[in-house]
Scaffold this active site. Structure first.
Site, PDB file in Angstrom:
ATOM      1  N   THR A   1       0.821  -1.216   0.000  1.00  0.00           N
ATOM      2  CA  THR A   1       0.000   0.000   0.000  1.00  0.00           C
ATOM      3  C   THR A   1       0.857   1.270   0.000  1.00  0.00           C
ATOM      4  O   THR A   1       1.995   1.252   0.502  1.00  0.00           O
ATOM      5  CB  THR A   1      -0.881   0.003   1.264  1.00  0.00           C
ATOM      6  OG1 THR A   1      -1.497   1.280   1.422  1.00  0.00           O
ATOM      7  CG2 THR A   1      -0.070  -0.277   2.528  1.00  0.00           C
ATOM      8  N   ASP A   2       0.281   2.353  -0.485  1.00  0.00           N
ATOM      9  CA  ASP A   2       0.999   3.640  -0.417  1.00  0.00           C
ATOM     10  C   ASP A   2       1.065   4.166   1.015  1.00  0.00           C
ATOM     11  O   ASP A   2       1.824   5.088   1.312  1.00  0.00           O
ATOM     12  CB  ASP A   2       0.351   4.679  -1.345  1.00  0.00           C
ATOM     13  CG  ASP A   2      -1.102   4.990  -1.026  1.00  0.00           C
ATOM     14  OD1 ASP A   2      -1.666   4.358  -0.105  1.00  0.00           O
ATOM     15  OD2 ASP A   2      -1.692   5.859  -1.699  1.00  0.00           O
ATOM     16  N   GLU A   3       0.266   3.587   1.924  1.00  0.00           N
ATOM     17  CA  GLU A   3       0.239   4.094   3.307  1.00  0.00           C
ATOM     18  C   GLU A   3       1.567   3.897   4.034  1.00  0.00           C
ATOM     19  O   GLU A   3       1.816   4.536   5.049  1.00  0.00           O
ATOM     20  CB  GLU A   3      -0.901   3.448   4.098  1.00  0.00           C
ATOM     21  CG  GLU A   3      -2.253   3.752   3.492  1.00  0.00           C
ATOM     22  CD  GLU A   3      -3.419   3.549   4.444  1.00  0.00           C
ATOM     23  OE1 GLU A   3      -3.196   3.417   5.652  1.00  0.00           O
ATOM     24  OE2 GLU A   3      -4.547   3.528   3.947  1.00  0.00           O
TER      25      GLU A   3
ATOM     26  N   TYR B   1      -1.974  -0.561  10.882  1.00  0.00           N
ATOM     27  CA  TYR B   1      -2.104  -1.229   9.576  1.00  0.00           C
ATOM     28  C   TYR B   1      -0.877  -0.954   8.701  1.00  0.00           C
ATOM     29  O   TYR B   1      -0.222  -1.878   8.201  1.00  0.00           O
ATOM     30  CB  TYR B   1      -3.383  -0.755   8.854  1.00  0.00           C
ATOM     31  CG  TYR B   1      -3.365  -1.010   7.367  1.00  0.00           C
ATOM     32  CD1 TYR B   1      -3.291  -2.307   6.867  1.00  0.00           C
ATOM     33  CD2 TYR B   1      -3.391   0.047   6.447  1.00  0.00           C
ATOM     34  CE1 TYR B   1      -3.252  -2.552   5.495  1.00  0.00           C
ATOM     35  CE2 TYR B   1      -3.358  -0.182   5.087  1.00  0.00           C
ATOM     36  CZ  TYR B   1      -3.282  -1.481   4.616  1.00  0.00           C
ATOM     37  OH  TYR B   1      -3.232  -1.710   3.263  1.00  0.00           O
TER      38      TYR B   1
ATOM     39  N   LYS C   1       2.116  -3.417   7.263  1.00  0.00           N
ATOM     40  CA  LYS C   1       2.415  -3.592   5.831  1.00  0.00           C
ATOM     41  C   LYS C   1       3.871  -3.205   5.546  1.00  0.00           C
ATOM     42  O   LYS C   1       4.556  -3.868   4.767  1.00  0.00           O
ATOM     43  CB  LYS C   1       1.461  -2.756   4.956  1.00  0.00           C
ATOM     44  CG  LYS C   1       0.049  -3.258   4.878  1.00  0.00           C
ATOM     45  CD  LYS C   1      -0.084  -4.647   4.280  1.00  0.00           C
ATOM     46  CE  LYS C   1       0.061  -4.675   2.765  1.00  0.00           C
ATOM     47  NZ  LYS C   1      -0.163  -6.066   2.235  1.00  0.00           N
TER      48      LYS C   1
HETATM   49  O1  DAU Z   1      -4.090   4.045   0.278  1.00  0.00           O
HETATM   50  C1  DAU Z   1      -4.335   2.677   0.130  1.00  0.00           C
HETATM   51  C2  DAU Z   1      -5.181   2.217   1.272  1.00  0.00           C
HETATM   52  O2  DAU Z   1      -6.482   2.726   1.073  1.00  0.00           O
HETATM   53  C3  DAU Z   1      -5.225   0.703   1.431  1.00  0.00           C
HETATM   54  O3  DAU Z   1      -3.940   0.235   1.707  1.00  0.00           O
HETATM   55  C4  DAU Z   1      -6.161   0.342   2.587  1.00  0.00           C
HETATM   56  O4  DAU Z   1      -6.263  -1.054   2.690  1.00  0.00           O
HETATM   57  C5  DAU Z   1      -7.522   0.932   2.322  1.00  0.00           C
HETATM   58  O5  DAU Z   1      -8.368   0.662   3.432  1.00  0.00           O
HETATM   59  C6  DAU Z   1      -7.445   2.428   2.054  1.00  0.00           C
HETATM   60  O6  DAU Z   1      -7.163   3.154   3.277  1.00  0.00           O
HETATM   61  P1  DAU Z   1      -7.986   4.440   3.728  1.00  0.00           P
HETATM   62  O7  DAU Z   1      -7.906   4.528   5.192  1.00  0.00           O
HETATM   63  O8  DAU Z   1      -7.594   5.635   2.940  1.00  0.00           O
HETATM   64  O9  DAU Z   1      -9.473   3.996   3.212  1.00  0.00           O
HETATM   65  P2  DAU Z   1     -10.924   4.173   3.860  1.00  0.00           P
HETATM   66  O10 DAU Z   1     -11.903   3.741   2.829  1.00  0.00           O
HETATM   67  O11 DAU Z   1     -11.014   3.560   5.210  1.00  0.00           O
HETATM   68  O12 DAU Z   1     -11.040   5.747   4.063  1.00  0.00           O
HETATM   69  C7  DAU Z   1     -10.908   6.658   2.996  1.00  0.00           C
HETATM   70  C8  DAU Z   1     -10.972   8.066   3.585  1.00  0.00           C
HETATM   71  O13 DAU Z   1     -12.310   8.282   4.080  1.00  0.00           O
HETATM   72  C9  DAU Z   1     -10.064   8.259   4.772  1.00  0.00           C
HETATM   73  O14 DAU Z   1      -9.542   9.586   4.750  1.00  0.00           O
HETATM   74  C10 DAU Z   1     -10.968   8.074   5.987  1.00  0.00           C
HETATM   75  C11 DAU Z   1     -12.306   8.577   5.491  1.00  0.00           C
HETATM   76  N1  DAU Z   1     -13.502   7.889   6.084  1.00  0.00           N
HETATM   77  C12 DAU Z   1     -13.549   6.536   6.026  1.00  0.00           C
HETATM   78  C13 DAU Z   1     -14.607   5.853   6.575  1.00  0.00           C
HETATM   79  C14 DAU Z   1     -14.676   4.341   6.526  1.00  0.00           C
HETATM   80  C15 DAU Z   1     -14.518   8.640   6.650  1.00  0.00           C
HETATM   81  O15 DAU Z   1     -14.480   9.900   6.677  1.00  0.00           O
HETATM   82  N2  DAU Z   1     -15.595   7.959   7.195  1.00  0.00           N
HETATM   83  C16 DAU Z   1     -15.669   6.598   7.198  1.00  0.00           C
HETATM   84  O16 DAU Z   1     -16.669   6.045   7.721  1.00  0.00           O
END
Ligand code: DAU
Length: 317
Positions: free
Chosen positions: A97-99, A123, A127
């Site tokens: 991941t880019d994280e 996480y 990774k």
């Molecule tokens: O960058 C790659 C990564 O992207 C992957 O390695 C991870 O497995 C994947 O989960 C994803 O990580 P994020 O934390 O960026 O994805 P997430 O969909 O959880 O959240 C996207 C953005 O939205 C993040 O800034 C947090 C925000 N968010 C997320 C959720 C679930 C909200 O504001 N409300 C929420 O309920």
């Protein structure tokens, strides 16, 4: 996370497909499987991947992502080194991941393959550790490894713990949309099939010991994506424009929330000719349509323990 066989329906009868349920931490089991199936290539995608879950339960992330990767590496090493040709014609490709690179400022900079590792969440720390193990197996044992680091994926079949499927489902059911902080964090979104195309290309044509970044050159503020999702769901369901904007609910921010991710994938473009094929607007339209047309899939994955998970995740926010 439970295996969702519904996700595998399209390929379940293919002659070149076989499903084996096994814990990647089970070194003996994995080794035997590699020997029985004469495995000469591995694309390692198995991981705990949700940041919020890792904040609640870091042990599981260290176990699956670090120990699981190490177990696969050790098994591949034991099997491949037992063969007369050893590592020749073999490949261990690790999907990351880019994280692992940490967070960018709002200054237009991008993560390159040379950006130093600075993970912030349990996480991304797990990774990052697994990436280091993979590279160590190349440097120490000569294993032919490749690592790729990709940005946020979206598209069909994504588990509704991630922003896009979770919010599409909530908008459909007129449930609150929990926006972390001010919704100003930025992510770089890539359609899942573009990622799959990149994986296929890199597995076959990528250079051993190399790292490739994969991204969409497609940065969006969370709140702007959320507004696009609301507009798209409302339009496709025939609801009046803006009808569901009041579902937006600002909640306590994610701990250690990375401000911005953005990938420079020019190396992959330059060396292997890959580039994202879909415009975001087109990808989002396809994605929203898919979730609305596959409500049964969504109902299945959100039944059982999901409700408990959801309440736990947003408790006290
Ligand atoms: O960058 C790659 C990564 O992207 C992957 O390695 C991870 O497995 C994947 O989960 C994803 O990580 P994020 O934390 O960026 O994805 P997430 O969909 O959880 O959240 C996207 C953005 O939205 C993040 O800034 C947090 C925000 N968010 C997320 C959720 C679930 C909200 O504001 N409300 C929420 O309920």
């Amino acid at each position: 996370m439970p295996v969702s066989f519904a996700n595998l329906k399209d390929i379940e009868n293919k002659p070149n497909y076989k499903f084996v349920k096994m814990d990647i931490c089970d070194f003996e089991g994995v080794l035997k499987l590699m020997q029985d199936e004469k495995v000469d290539g591995i694309i390692h995608l198995a991981a705990e991947s949700h940041v919020d879950r890792s904040i609640k339960d870091p042990f599981t992330f260290a176990k699956t992502n670090v120990m699981g990767t190490l177990s696969l590496l050790q098994a591949a090493k034991a099997y491949w080194e037992s063969l007369p040709e050893k590592y020749e014609g073999k490949r261990f490709y690790h999907i990351s991941t880019d994280e692992v690179y940490g967070a960018l400022k709002m200054d237009g900079t991008l993560f390159t393959e040379e950006t130093k590792y600075q993970p912030h969440s349990p996480y991304s720390a797990a990774k990052a550790s697994s990436d280091h193990f993979v590279r160590a197996f190349h440097d120490t044992f000569g294993m032919p490894t490749i690592v790729t680091n990709c940005s946020n994926n979206y598209g069909p079949y994504q588990f509704p713990e991630k922003l896009i499927p979770l919010f599409i489902n909530n908008i459909r059911h007129r449930k609150p949309l929990p926006v972390y902080g001010k919704g100003e964090n930025i992510r770089d979104w890539l359609y899942v099939e573009d990622h799959a195309r990149a994986i296929d290309l890199i597995f076959h044509e990528g250079k051993v010991a190399e790292t490739y970044n994969i991204g969409g050159f497609n940065e969006w503020k969370n709140i702007d994506i959320i507004k696009v999702l609301i507009a798209t769901v409302d339009r496709l369901l025939g609801r009046p424009e803006g009808a569901d904007l009041d579902l937006i609910t600002y909640v306590t921010d994610r701990a250690g929330h990375d401000l911005r991710y953005a990938i420079d994938s020019r190396k992959l473009q330059r060396e292997l000719g890959w580039e994202p094929s879909l415009q975001f607007e087109e990808g989002i339209e396809k994605t929203v349509r898919w979730y609305l047309e596959n409500q049964e899939w969504m109902d299945n994955v959100t039944s059982g323990d999901y409700q408990k998970y959801y309440e736990e995740m947003y408790k006290g926010r």
